[in-house]
Design a protein around this motif. Sequence first.
Motif, PDB file in Angstrom:
ATOM      1  N   ILE A 158      14.385  55.576  31.933  1.00  0.00           N
ATOM      2  CA  ILE A 158      15.406  56.608  31.744  1.00  0.00           C
ATOM      3  C   ILE A 158      14.955  57.605  30.683  1.00  0.00           C
ATOM      4  O   ILE A 158      15.070  58.823  30.861  1.00  0.00           O
ATOM      5  CB  ILE A 158      16.762  55.974  31.380  1.00  0.00           C
ATOM      6  CG1 ILE A 158      17.349  55.238  32.588  1.00  0.00           C
ATOM      7  CG2 ILE A 158      17.750  57.034  30.873  1.00  0.00           C
ATOM      8  CD1 ILE A 158      18.548  54.356  32.275  1.00  0.00           C
ATOM      9  N   ASP A 159      14.398  57.096  29.584  1.00  0.00           N
ATOM     10  CA  ASP A 159      13.889  57.978  28.524  1.00  0.00           C
ATOM     11  C   ASP A 159      12.709  58.822  29.009  1.00  0.00           C
ATOM     12  O   ASP A 159      12.622  60.012  28.705  1.00  0.00           O
ATOM     13  CB  ASP A 159      13.459  57.165  27.304  1.00  0.00           C
ATOM     14  CG  ASP A 159      14.637  56.527  26.574  1.00  0.00           C
ATOM     15  OD1 ASP A 159      15.781  56.968  26.786  1.00  0.00           O
ATOM     16  OD2 ASP A 159      14.397  55.578  25.799  1.00  0.00           O
ATOM     17  N   GLU A 160      11.802  58.201  29.761  1.00  0.00           N
ATOM     18  CA  GLU A 160      10.644  58.943  30.279  1.00  0.00           C
ATOM     19  C   GLU A 160      11.067  60.081  31.183  1.00  0.00           C
ATOM     20  O   GLU A 160      10.535  61.193  31.091  1.00  0.00           O
ATOM     21  CB  GLU A 160       9.723  58.012  31.067  1.00  0.00           C
ATOM     22  CG  GLU A 160       8.890  57.082  30.219  1.00  0.00           C
ATOM     23  CD  GLU A 160       7.998  56.211  31.085  1.00  0.00           C
ATOM     24  OE1 GLU A 160       7.167  56.783  31.842  1.00  0.00           O
ATOM     25  OE2 GLU A 160       8.151  54.985  31.022  1.00  0.00           O
ATOM     26  N   ILE A 161      12.014  59.825  32.055  1.00  0.00           N
ATOM     27  CA  ILE A 161      12.493  60.873  32.955  1.00  0.00           C
ATOM     28  C   ILE A 161      13.158  61.975  32.148  1.00  0.00           C
ATOM     29  O   ILE A 161      12.942  63.168  32.408  1.00  0.00           O
ATOM     30  CB  ILE A 161      13.456  60.303  34.019  1.00  0.00           C
ATOM     31  CG1 ILE A 161      12.697  59.341  34.944  1.00  0.00           C
ATOM     32  CG2 ILE A 161      14.091  61.424  34.831  1.00  0.00           C
ATOM     33  CD1 ILE A 161      13.593  58.504  35.855  1.00  0.00           C
ATOM     34  N   GLY A 162      13.933  61.616  31.148  1.00  0.00           N
ATOM     35  CA  GLY A 162      14.564  62.618  30.287  1.00  0.00           C
ATOM     36  C   GLY A 162      13.551  63.485  29.584  1.00  0.00           C
ATOM     37  O   GLY A 162      13.765  64.704  29.429  1.00  0.00           O
ATOM     38  N   ASN A 163      12.453  62.902  29.169  1.00  0.00           N
ATOM     39  CA  ASN A 163      11.408  63.670  28.478  1.00  0.00           C
ATOM     40  C   ASN A 163      10.723  64.684  29.382  1.00  0.00           C
ATOM     41  O   ASN A 163      10.081  65.616  28.896  1.00  0.00           O
ATOM     42  CB  ASN A 163      10.378  62.726  27.864  1.00  0.00           C
ATOM     43  CG  ASN A 163      10.895  61.984  26.669  1.00  0.00           C
ATOM     44  OD1 ASN A 163      11.804  62.450  25.975  1.00  0.00           O
ATOM     45  ND2 ASN A 163      10.362  60.813  26.424  1.00  0.00           N
ATOM     46  N   LEU A 164      10.839  64.519  30.681  1.00  0.00           N
ATOM     47  CA  LEU A 164      10.206  65.451  31.610  1.00  0.00           C
ATOM     48  C   LEU A 164      10.886  66.813  31.621  1.00  0.00           C
ATOM     49  O   LEU A 164      10.292  67.800  32.019  1.00  0.00           O
ATOM     50  CB  LEU A 164      10.202  64.877  33.030  1.00  0.00           C
ATOM     51  CG  LEU A 164       9.334  63.637  33.240  1.00  0.00           C
ATOM     52  CD1 LEU A 164       9.547  63.082  34.635  1.00  0.00           C
ATOM     53  CD2 LEU A 164       7.870  63.950  32.999  1.00  0.00           C
TER      54      LEU A 164
END
Length: 81
Positions: free
Chosen positions: A73-79
């Motif tokens: 979830i955090d990785e996708i948000g960082n995109l």
Amino acid sequence: MIDLSIESNTLLKKCLKEWRPELILMVEDVNTLKYTESFYNQLRDVVGCELIAKGFNENYEPNNYGIRLEKLIDEIGNLFM
């Protein structure tokens, strides 16, 4: 194509297969260079559904799978941030 590690991409596709299989083709599309914030949020929602369903132990603490989902979830948000 979504810019995630192979492991994260595999986990995302597993979640999509369970909750929103119609989005898999959009994630795999090599011709798409830019996704909208709304699309990324849809992906985060899907992973969140998987987290709620399978990511916690009996004490409502994240299990190992839940920790991986939270990271995704955090990785996708960082995109898009």
